[in-house]
Scaffold this active site. Structure first.
Site, PDB file in Angstrom:
ATOM      1  N   ASP A  94       7.474  16.673  23.980  1.00 26.21           N
ATOM      2  CA  ASP A  94       7.860  18.032  24.388  1.00 26.21           C
ATOM      3  C   ASP A  94       7.265  19.091  23.472  1.00 26.21           C
ATOM      4  O   ASP A  94       6.916  20.174  23.913  1.00 26.21           O
ATOM      5  CB  ASP A  94       9.389  18.151  24.386  1.00 26.21           C
ATOM      6  CG  ASP A  94      10.026  17.204  25.392  1.00 26.21           C
ATOM      7  OD1 ASP A  94       9.853  17.428  26.597  1.00 26.21           O
ATOM      8  OD2 ASP A  94      10.680  16.234  24.975  1.00 26.21           O
TER       9      ASP A  94
ATOM     10  N   TYR B 286      15.862  13.319  13.663  1.00 33.91           N
ATOM     11  CA  TYR B 286      16.008  11.944  13.219  1.00 33.91           C
ATOM     12  C   TYR B 286      15.927  11.813  11.691  1.00 33.91           C
ATOM     13  O   TYR B 286      15.909  10.712  11.171  1.00 33.91           O
ATOM     14  CB  TYR B 286      14.933  11.074  13.848  1.00 33.91           C
ATOM     15  CG  TYR B 286      15.059  10.921  15.342  1.00 33.91           C
ATOM     16  CD1 TYR B 286      16.126  10.234  15.910  1.00 33.91           C
ATOM     17  CD2 TYR B 286      14.109  11.472  16.203  1.00 33.91           C
ATOM     18  CE1 TYR B 286      16.239  10.085  17.284  1.00 33.91           C
ATOM     19  CE2 TYR B 286      14.219  11.320  17.581  1.00 33.91           C
ATOM     20  CZ  TYR B 286      15.290  10.628  18.116  1.00 33.91           C
ATOM     21  OH  TYR B 286      15.405  10.487  19.472  1.00 33.91           O
TER      22      TYR B 286
ATOM     23  N   TYR C 162      17.483   3.375  20.775  1.00 37.17           N
ATOM     24  CA  TYR C 162      16.121   2.915  20.507  1.00 37.17           C
ATOM     25  C   TYR C 162      15.561   3.582  19.248  1.00 37.17           C
ATOM     26  O   TYR C 162      14.533   3.155  18.718  1.00 37.17           O
ATOM     27  CB  TYR C 162      15.213   3.211  21.711  1.00 37.17           C
ATOM     28  CG  TYR C 162      14.545   4.570  21.696  1.00 37.17           C
ATOM     29  CD1 TYR C 162      13.201   4.714  21.339  1.00 37.17           C
ATOM     30  CD2 TYR C 162      15.247   5.741  22.035  1.00 37.17           C
ATOM     31  CE1 TYR C 162      12.587   5.957  21.324  1.00 37.17           C
ATOM     32  CE2 TYR C 162      14.641   6.979  22.027  1.00 37.17           C
ATOM     33  CZ  TYR C 162      13.312   7.083  21.664  1.00 37.17           C
ATOM     34  OH  TYR C 162      12.712   8.322  21.637  1.00 37.17           O
ATOM     35  N   ARG C 163      16.260   4.577  18.750  1.00 43.38           N
ATOM     36  CA  ARG C 163      15.763   5.391  17.649  1.00 43.38           C
ATOM     37  C   ARG C 163      16.943   6.210  17.145  1.00 43.38           C
ATOM     38  O   ARG C 163      17.788   6.622  17.951  1.00 43.38           O
ATOM     39  CB  ARG C 163      14.667   6.314  18.193  1.00 43.38           C
ATOM     40  CG  ARG C 163      13.849   7.115  17.216  1.00 43.38           C
ATOM     41  CD  ARG C 163      12.810   7.871  18.026  1.00 43.38           C
ATOM     42  NE  ARG C 163      11.929   8.688  17.196  1.00 43.38           N
ATOM     43  CZ  ARG C 163      11.085   9.590  17.696  1.00 43.38           C
ATOM     44  NH1 ARG C 163      11.016   9.784  19.007  1.00 43.38           N
ATOM     45  NH2 ARG C 163      10.315  10.305  16.899  1.00 43.38           N
TER      46      ARG C 163
ATOM     47  N   HIS D 181      19.826  19.926  14.832  1.00 43.51           N
ATOM     48  CA  HIS D 181      20.268  19.015  15.885  1.00 43.51           C
ATOM     49  C   HIS D 181      20.093  17.563  15.475  1.00 43.51           C
ATOM     50  O   HIS D 181      19.279  17.216  14.606  1.00 43.51           O
ATOM     51  CB  HIS D 181      19.532  19.286  17.202  1.00 43.51           C
ATOM     52  CG  HIS D 181      18.076  18.926  17.177  1.00 43.51           C
ATOM     53  ND1 HIS D 181      17.594  17.728  17.633  1.00 43.51           N
ATOM     54  CD2 HIS D 181      16.997  19.615  16.748  1.00 43.51           C
ATOM     55  CE1 HIS D 181      16.280  17.693  17.489  1.00 43.51           C
ATOM     56  NE2 HIS D 181      15.895  18.818  16.959  1.00 43.51           N
TER      57      HIS D 181
END
Length: 607
Positions: free
Chosen positions: A206, A146, A530-531, A449
């Site tokens: 995770d 992100y 949402y993000r 990623h």
């Protein structure tokens, strides 16, 4: 044989390290990742050093930094004028985005400051206002996928809260709650609870190396019944953009003789408007302390269910919904595509497929048929909680429900070998932070990623629309699709993990194009993220445009009232202060793709 890399730091050596119990696992994960690396550790920097904030001369910047060093000590203010090293999860940078989409030097800070207390954070914020220098707070900088530590405005000063503000301030065993600073990781909180031998669980994502506080502020999720991290916080201490100090909830009421209010971690609101929410996913304040509810330890049983056909997807979702709404499903379970069974082995894509483009479905099926999951298309991971009798009752209902899908198979951890992914899920779902999710980064050399993370109702027709958009666009941009659905009774987080080689401009441009089109295509059907990554925040924020963008206008009103000088994380989550607004900083089109390979996202116009 791969040469061993330098050992990752442990928690005893560094607040951001791994527990001793995971030291060898972390070493193996790092070795595997570096064995698949072809890019150099760093490349010579081409731009000015350090990168200056907008409209700040070097003379003014140097003078301001000198003042800040006098306030905090010279060792706690560091210029970003060294080579940029991407590192990896445990040894990540706080100077830039380790998983850079645009060029590595584009989203960089000018300096990093390390406050050691809330008072010092206030001092930094007041300094930023005085010298008109934007600041960008991070907790630990592990918001990978992100944007990591990258400031949205290049040249901002990163406020790294984690290095010196990493204390577990309180664990209340009777109240099943805690208070932490930004630098407390899930690893650190778990290990301290174990050291004290308390019958309490944490809820972990995770990967366990991230900030407990930071993940909740960004509304991250875990997998026990307390998996909604922000929903299970209770009380915050916040430095406002003008340097003022605020406590939310019951913390606004002083305790006896100057102590903290004894109800601060027991009751989330207080009297009057509930203000906590405006400090999540915003740039309205810097959270320096945060309370959390913990889960009393309990019995648990993890399991896996496989489904044979791609076309089973809608039926699986329809079965999940009533089970979740009736709270028969014990946790926030995951529904994954079987390609991830290949991915989480840690073996590179080249091990499974030597061709170009996305791995074909028949190749995935052929390999899966030789694995423990068998020839299947979808894999469901769940966990039940309680005493033996209640777990047995729940499991019988779940087995009966999923058996309606022909060819489905049910597995317990004891049915599968010790190296299978189910054992990692069982740990995470019982509050034990792990590192296993690092393995899928070995899919490509120099792997990075992006997450595409829309929300859909827990309903087949909605989930199918978003899934088919992902299938079509991943194929168009030639990326493997790795979908994970985190499922609740009324909504699902559909998380697609876009893995790309960060040394390849072509892959970066395709990844950026894929993200941009996924956001637009999903929003057209009524589904929003949402993000999101910092580079796509403006586009995502722009999709929430009901009633002439009433929500953004509301956010901008708050931003301008709290931060009139526009110094605190301008642009974070698409919220720009008046100083920057409408002056070319917003990214809503092809700007990201155009900036890859030597371009820039920074506007030429003055503020």
């Amino acid at each position: 044989m791969t040469k061993s890399t330098t050992p990752p730091p442990t928690l005893q050596q560094k607040y951001s390290g791994v527990p001793e119990r995971l030291a060898s696992i972390a070493q193996e994960a790092k070795d595997r990742l570096y064995s698949n690396k072809t890019a150099p550790e760093s490349v010579p920097r081409q731009r000015e050093l350090p990168r200056l904030p907008p409209n700040i001369t070097r003379e003014a910047f140097n003078g301001a930094i000198s003042v800040l060093r006098q306030k905090l000590g010279s060792g706690n203010v560091v210029l970003n004028d060294k080579p940029l090293v991407d590192g990896w999860y445990i040894e990540h940078p706080n100077t830039h985005d380790a998983f850079h989409v645009v060029d590595q030097e584009e989203l960089v800070c000018s300096a990093i400051v390390y406050p050691g207390s809330t008072t010092e954070v206030q001092s930094v914020v007041k300094w930023a206002n005085k010298y008109s220098i934007p600041v960008y707070p991070i907790s630990m900088g592990r918001n990978v996928g992100y944007g990591g530590s990258a400031p949205r405005v290049p040249g901002s000063v990163v406020i790294d809260l984690g290095r010196r503000m990493n204390k577990i301030l309180k664990i209340d065993a009777e109240n099943a709650s805690c208070v932490v600073e930004p630098g407390v990781s899930y690893f650190a909180l778990y290990e301290e609870i174990q050291r004290r031998k308390l019958p309490l669980w944490i809820d972990t994502p995770d990967l366990g190396g991230g900030s407990v506080l930071g993940n909740a502020i960004d509304r991250g999720v875990g997998y026990t019944p307390m998996g909604d991290h922000f929903a299970n916080h209770c009380g915050m201490e916040i430095v406002l953009p003008n340097g003022g100090l605020l406590r939310t909830g019951m913390g606004a009421l002083p305790g006896k003789d100057g102590t903290d209010n004894p109800t601060w971690q027991s009751f989330q609101p207080a009297y009057g408007p509930y203000s906590d929410g405006i400090f999540s996913q915003s740039n309205f304040g810097i959270v320096c302390q945060m309370g959390f509810w913990l889960m009393p330890e309990t019995g648990h049983q993890s399991y896996m269910v496989t489904f044979p056909n791609e076309e089973d997807f809608p039926s699986i979702v329809e079965i999940i919904r009533p089970l979740a709404q009736k709270r028969i499903l014990g946790n926030i379970p995951q529904l994954r595509h079987v390609v991830q069974e290949l991915n989480v082995t840690g073996l590179p894509k080249s091990h499974w497929y030597s061709g170009s483009g996305p791995i074909p479905r028949e190749v995935v099926r052929r390999h899966a048929s030789k694995m423990d999951c068998g020839n299947c298309s979808w894999v469901f991971y769940g966990t039940q909680y309680g005493d033996d009798a209640s777990i047995k009752t729940q499991m019988n209902i779940i087995k009966d429900s999923f058996s309606k899908i022909e060819g489905s198979k049910f597995f317990l951890p004891s049915d599968l070998p010790s190296e299978h992914y189910i054992h990692s899920r069982a740990l995470v779902c019982s509050g034990v932070p792990v590192l296993r999710e690092l393995d899928w980064l070995n899919w490509k050399p120099n792997a990075a990623h992006l997450f595409f993370s829309p929300i859909t109702p827990t309903r087949a027709e909605d989930a199918k629309i978003v899934h088919e958009i992902n299938v079509r666009l991943h194929q168009k941009y030639a990326f493997d699709l790795f979908p994970t659905l985190c499922v609740a009774g009324r909504e699902m987080h559909y998380i697609a993990n876009i893995i790309y080689d960060r040394s390849s401009d072509d892959e970066k441009k395709r990844a950026a194009g894929l993200m941009r089109e996924l956001i637009a295509a999903s929003a057209k059907e009524g589904y929003g993220e949402y993000r999101t990554h910092v580079l796509f925040a403006d586009q995502v924020a722009g999709t929430y445009n009901w009633n002439n963008s009433a929500l953004m206008r509301f956010n901008e009103t708050i931003k301008d009232a709290l931060d009139p000088n526009g110094i605190l994380a301008p642009g974070r989550n698409g919220i720009w202060p008046k100083k920057y607004r409408g002056k070319g900083w917003e990214i809503t089109g092809t700007e990201v793709g155009n900036a890859i390979g030597g371009g820039s996202i920074t506007p030429k116009s003055k503020l």
